[in-house]
Design a protein around this motif. Sequence first.
Motif, PDB file in Angstrom:
ATOM      1  N   ILE A  82      28.837 -10.391 -30.098  1.00  0.00           N
ATOM      2  CA  ILE A  82      27.409 -10.505 -29.756  1.00  0.00           C
ATOM      3  C   ILE A  82      26.651  -9.200 -30.014  1.00  0.00           C
ATOM      4  CG2 ILE A  82      27.703 -12.346 -28.050  1.00  0.00           C
ATOM      5  CD1 ILE A  82      27.429 -10.090 -25.906  1.00  0.00           C
ATOM      6  N   ARG A  83      27.349  -8.215 -30.578  1.00  0.00           N
ATOM      7  CA  ARG A  83      26.693  -6.908 -30.803  1.00  0.00           C
ATOM      8  C   ARG A  83      25.504  -7.070 -31.753  1.00  0.00           C
ATOM      9  NH1 ARG A  83      27.917  -2.821 -35.156  1.00  0.00           N
ATOM     10  NH2 ARG A  83      27.619  -0.724 -34.332  1.00  0.00           N
ATOM     11  N   ASP A  84      24.333  -6.689 -31.270  1.00  0.00           N
ATOM     12  CA  ASP A  84      23.157  -6.756 -32.147  1.00  0.00           C
ATOM     13  C   ASP A  84      22.351  -5.454 -32.099  1.00  0.00           C
ATOM     14  OD1 ASP A  84      22.080  -6.903 -29.647  1.00  0.00           O
ATOM     15  OD2 ASP A  84      20.977  -8.771 -29.957  1.00  0.00           O
ATOM     16  N   ASP A  85      23.013  -4.342 -31.733  1.00  0.00           N
ATOM     17  CA  ASP A  85      22.312  -3.058 -31.637  1.00  0.00           C
ATOM     18  C   ASP A  85      21.826  -2.603 -33.003  1.00  0.00           C
ATOM     19  OD1 ASP A  85      23.516  -2.036 -28.795  1.00  0.00           O
ATOM     20  OD2 ASP A  85      25.097  -2.929 -30.007  1.00  0.00           O
ATOM     21  N   ARG A  86      20.638  -2.088 -33.045  1.00  0.00           N
ATOM     22  CA  ARG A  86      20.138  -1.368 -34.230  1.00  0.00           C
ATOM     23  C   ARG A  86      19.018  -0.440 -33.775  1.00  0.00           C
ATOM     24  NH1 ARG A  86      15.949  -4.105 -37.106  1.00  0.00           N
ATOM     25  NH2 ARG A  86      15.192  -5.867 -35.948  1.00  0.00           N
ATOM     26  N   TYR A  87      19.413   0.391 -32.816  1.00  0.00           N
ATOM     27  CA  TYR A  87      18.448   1.237 -32.131  1.00  0.00           C
ATOM     28  C   TYR A  87      17.602   2.077 -33.081  1.00  0.00           C
ATOM     29  CZ  TYR A  87      16.461   4.877 -29.246  1.00  0.00           C
ATOM     30  OH  TYR A  87      15.572   5.735 -28.659  1.00  0.00           O
ATOM     31  N   SER A  88      18.276   2.725 -34.051  1.00  0.00           N
ATOM     32  CA  SER A  88      17.546   3.674 -34.896  1.00  0.00           C
ATOM     33  C   SER A  88      16.481   2.981 -35.739  1.00  0.00           C
ATOM     34  CB  SER A  88      18.504   4.446 -35.804  1.00  0.00           C
ATOM     35  OG  SER A  88      19.249   5.342 -35.013  1.00  0.00           O
ATOM     36  N   GLU A  89      16.711   1.680 -36.022  1.00  0.00           N
ATOM     37  CA  GLU A  89      15.709   0.957 -36.803  1.00  0.00           C
ATOM     38  C   GLU A  89      14.541   0.495 -35.933  1.00  0.00           C
ATOM     39  OE1 GLU A  89      18.762  -0.675 -40.230  1.00  0.00           O
ATOM     40  OE2 GLU A  89      17.971  -2.111 -38.784  1.00  0.00           O
ATOM     41  N   LEU A  90      14.760   0.468 -34.642  1.00  0.00           N
ATOM     42  CA  LEU A  90      13.712  -0.015 -33.733  1.00  0.00           C
ATOM     43  C   LEU A  90      13.039   1.123 -32.975  1.00  0.00           C
ATOM     44  CD1 LEU A  90      15.715  -2.956 -32.068  1.00  0.00           C
ATOM     45  CD2 LEU A  90      14.138  -3.106 -33.994  1.00  0.00           C
ATOM     46  N   ARG A  91      13.525   2.345 -33.185  1.00  0.00           N
ATOM     47  CA  ARG A  91      13.090   3.492 -32.390  1.00  0.00           C
ATOM     48  C   ARG A  91      11.568   3.599 -32.324  1.00  0.00           C
ATOM     49  NH1 ARG A  91      15.776   6.935 -34.925  1.00  0.00           N
ATOM     50  NH2 ARG A  91      17.365   7.534 -33.451  1.00  0.00           N
TER      51      ARG A  91
END
Length: 334
Positions: A308-317
């Motif tokens: 379920i990993r859906d992290d993409r913090y740097s793209e959403l920063r």
Amino acid sequence: MLTDAFNRPLRDLRISVTDRCNFRCTYCMPREIFGPGYQFLDRSEILSYEEITRLARIFVAHGVEKLRITGGEPLVRRDLPTLIASLRDIPGLKDLTLTTNGSLLRAQAQKLKDAGLERVTVSLDSLDDKIFQSMNDSGVPVAVILDGIEAAREAGLAPIKVNAVVKRGTNDHTLVDLARHFKGTGVIVRFIEFMDVGATNGWRMENVVPARELVERIDAELPIEPAEANYRGEVAQRWHYKDGSGEIGMITSISQPFCGDCTRARLSPEGELYTCLFAVRGHDFRSLLRNGASDEEIAEFLASVWHIRDDRYSELRTAETALLPKVEMSHIGG
Ligand code: SAM
């Protein structure tokens, strides 16, 4: 093979073996917060080498090919070569490496190599002693780190990489010199954009030097050209010196995020698994280990976390996300 919600496989595991460090880098463990009153983890809270090795085996059986030992400062944890020796024999493991500030490397490089460590990455932010010491805030001079790098070279821990965090107005004017120093030596210098990790380092966008600006500054004195990535998910963008004397790397987490290719998970010293460097929370593997779970049960938990990993913090920063109470870099190790 495990894949996440964006079809990203799990390939790399970074294992932080301690939350303690003998440096107090102002951008990572500022002394005002990590001072004498700071509550570090108790020995009983951190995973034993046996627990780490058991988890690593399960992770490798599910796709991990590369293990990176980090911290805090991994070389402050006692008997680290013992851990290295038990990790190196894991079937299917392709790469075993370590990130260190280098200050204790002279004493340990050969033992680590003998135990089975393949290579090291050493953090060094400037060759200017005044600047380096003001950044590490612990009085350790550049010469000690250079000697640690030399010890790693003598021991055959190659290729050696040197990581430098780039902070505008602090060390950025010394970085062409850092590149020049290692040019032609086989040591690969990688420049890391100052990141909004953790919540204590006073990160501000104006302190970030975008990699393309640094590339221009280096290229003006030491001509470079872009090079192909070695593999999918490689963290650094590679640049070759045009005269064939080696390469440097740029880690562009802020200016050109690379979440789409992120195959990394991070294990904290107390056994929390973080699926993103900028995560606020981890997943508790220590309870499973200490409550008698079988390897299959641990593997099932890993699969449930990764699927379920859906992290993409740097793209959403955004300015707001930068202020979230994220895990400290000094805890999970970068
Ligand atoms: N103690 C080891 C070392 O010095 O390499 C391992 C842990 S340290 C947290 C890992 C890397 O993270 C170091 O290269 C450090 O400079 C980098 N780092 C820490 N805070 C950072 C930040 N805010 N932005 C970019 N890199 C950072």
